[in-house]
Scaffold this motif. Structure first.
Motif, short mmCIF file in Angstrom:
data_model
loop_
_atom_site.label_atom_id
_atom_site.label_comp_id
_atom_site.label_asym_id
_atom_site.label_seq_id
_atom_site.Cartn_x
_atom_site.Cartn_y
_atom_site.Cartn_z
N LEU A 1 3.43 0.36 5.28
CA LEU A 1 2.84 -0.18 6.51
C LEU A 1 1.38 0.22 6.67
O LEU A 1 0.58 -0.51 7.27
CB LEU A 1 3.64 0.27 7.73
CG LEU A 1 4.99 -0.42 7.94
CD1 LEU A 1 5.72 0.15 9.14
CD2 LEU A 1 4.82 -1.93 8.09
N ASN A 2 1.01 1.40 6.16
CA ASN A 2 -0.36 1.88 6.32
C ASN A 2 -0.81 2.57 5.03
O ASN A 2 -0.79 3.79 4.93
CB ASN A 2 -0.44 2.88 7.49
CG ASN A 2 -0.10 2.24 8.82
OD1 ASN A 2 -0.87 1.44 9.35
ND2 ASN A 2 1.07 2.57 9.35
N MET A 3 -1.19 1.78 4.05
CA MET A 3 -1.66 2.38 2.80
C MET A 3 -2.60 1.43 2.08
O MET A 3 -2.54 0.21 2.25
CB MET A 3 -0.47 2.74 1.89
CG MET A 3 0.26 1.55 1.29
SD MET A 3 1.79 2.01 0.41
CE MET A 3 1.25 3.32 -0.66
N THR A 4 -3.48 2.01 1.29
CA THR A 4 -4.36 1.24 0.41
C THR A 4 -4.24 1.81 -0.99
O THR A 4 -3.75 2.94 -1.18
CB THR A 4 -5.83 1.33 0.86
OG1 THR A 4 -6.28 2.70 0.72
CG2 THR A 4 -6.00 0.88 2.30
N LEU A 5 -4.69 1.05 -1.97
CA LEU A 5 -4.66 1.53 -3.34
C LEU A 5 -5.53 2.78 -3.47
O LEU A 5 -5.16 3.74 -4.17
CB LEU A 5 -5.14 0.44 -4.30
CG LEU A 5 -5.22 0.81 -5.78
CD1 LEU A 5 -3.86 1.28 -6.31
CD2 LEU A 5 -5.73 -0.38 -6.60
N GLU A 6 -6.68 2.78 -2.82
CA GLU A 6 -7.59 3.91 -2.92
C GLU A 6 -6.95 5.18 -2.34
O GLU A 6 -7.04 6.26 -2.94
CB GLU A 6 -8.90 3.59 -2.18
CG GLU A 6 -9.79 2.57 -2.87
CD GLU A 6 -9.22 1.15 -2.80
OE1 GLU A 6 -8.39 0.87 -1.89
OE2 GLU A 6 -9.61 0.32 -3.64
N GLN A 7 -6.30 5.06 -1.18
CA GLN A 7 -5.64 6.22 -0.58
C GLN A 7 -4.49 6.72 -1.45
O GLN A 7 -4.29 7.92 -1.61
CB GLN A 7 -5.10 5.84 0.81
CG GLN A 7 -6.18 5.60 1.85
CD GLN A 7 -5.63 4.96 3.11
OE1 GLN A 7 -4.52 4.40 3.11
NE2 GLN A 7 -6.39 5.04 4.19
#
Length: 364
Positions: free
Chosen positions: A267-273
């Motif tokens: 729900l709250n993620m990016t590839l960078e994170q």
């Protein structure tokens, strides 16, 4: 056929195995016999139907629907006939290094097996189930009388789209299996499930074998039904490992931990994170995910979000707009378009459908 009769068939020595008990054949001898064209139709290999009998010349090769070619020092299996085969591994002889462009599943019915897969040696025990990606190089050590290994080989065409997407489509590990079945993953990997404590999986496999070995004309629809149950049970299992080829293994990343992280944080993620969490560059991590699952990071996250949206429509009274915002879609028109692409209906129609019929087989 009952389970006692199945055991009798599986443990019974074939003429070939009786001949091989006191033999010690080199890899070259085995390879030459497999490649020989001057063989009868009663041929055998590491992939052998337990009720067959060896020809008097005792060739070690394969059912008539298959033939091998040699690429360097590796045998390659080429299928020219049926699209599905289930068999018992031939004992008392090693299976030399080979590969094939087929789905393969091995199940250790009893005993212990040592396999070399992509140059790495593994020990598999009773209840272990291995799903090999296509083109994986592997070999099997010589085994004794009480070591029973079941082989399943299939072409892509055997698994239709409804099987792949309805049974395997939701779970991330299911997506990995699906990528193997549909040839979308080019990674030379394999999945290992430890099922020795799962009586339901063993019983399903026994039923599958009884159908396969119990009559001359096994019913393919019954076979598919048992495979559907088997894969469903496997996806419920928490006891599995995913092994990658050496090129990716050197990264020392836990693929299972990575996939679990995506499932928990979509729900709250990016590839960078995510890359920062696992201490890799975004580019490298994205490449690993694509190789393993056949999907990009963004597509995996998007699929998880819409599974979440579908569950919220079914289980809550939240408005469609609230659900769309919850998964990060503030443009309701775009959310509707994407939802329809996944489920074939609008969110409103979907909610009405699942509320009316909880037993609906639609993908959730």
């Amino acid at each position: 056929m009952n389970y006692d009769e199945l055991d009798r068939i599986l443990y019974e020595l074939t003429d070939l195995e009786a001949h091989l008990q006191d033999k010690d054949l080199s890899d070259d001898m085995i390879r030459n016999r497999i490649l020989s064209r001057a063989l009868s139709d009663d041929r055998l290999s590491g992939h052998h139907h337990s009720r067959g009998h060896a020809a008097s010349s005792m060739p070690i090769t394969h059912p008539s629907a298959y033939h091998y070619s040699l690429e360097g020092d590796v045998l390659r299996l080429n299928v020219t006939g049926e699209i599905f085969a289930i068999s018992r591994h031939t004992r008392f002889v090693q299976m030399v290094k080979h590969t094939h462009n087929l789905f393969e599943m091995n199940y250790v019915y009893s005993g212990t097996f040592y396999q070399e897969i992509q140059g790495e040696r593994f020990e598999f025990k009773e209840g272990d189930l291995i799903i090999l990606n296509k083109n994986v190089e592997h070999s099997i050590d010589k085994v004794s009388e009480n070591d029973i290994l079941i082989n399943v080989l299939a072409k892509n065409e055997f698994f239709d789209s409804s099987f792949i997407y309805n049974i395997l489509g939701v779970n991330i590990i299911g997506k990995t299996i699906a990528s193997i079945l549909t040839d979308t993953s080019r990674e030379k990997n394999f999945l290992l499930f430890h099922t020795s404590n799962n009586w339901q999986i063993k019983q399903t496999i026994q039923n599958l074998l009884c159908e396969s070995f119990g009559s001359k004309h096994a019913n393919p629809e019954i076979i598919k039904a048992y495979l559907t149950i088997l894969f469903t049970r496997l996806l419920e299992s928490d006891s599995y490992e995913l092994f990658l080829n050496k090129g990716v293994r050197r990264s020392n990343i836990s693929i299972m931990e990575l996939l679990a992280y995506i499932k928990q944080n979509y729900l709250n993620m990016t590839l960078e994170q995510t890359a920062e969490h696992f201490r890799y560059s975004a580019e490298h991590l994205g490449r690993i995910i694509k190789n393993v699952t056949g999907k990009t990071f963004s597509l995996l996250v998007q699929e998880q979000k819409f599974i979440h949206a579908a569950l919220q429509l079914k289980l809550t009274d939240q408005t469609i707009e609230e659900i769309a915002k919850e998964i990060g879609y503030h443009n309701l028109t775009f959310f509707y378009k994407k939802f329809h692409a996944y489920y074939g209906v609008t969110p409103k129609a979907y909610r009405k459908w699942v509320k009316q019929d909880d037993g609906n087989p639609m993908l959730l």
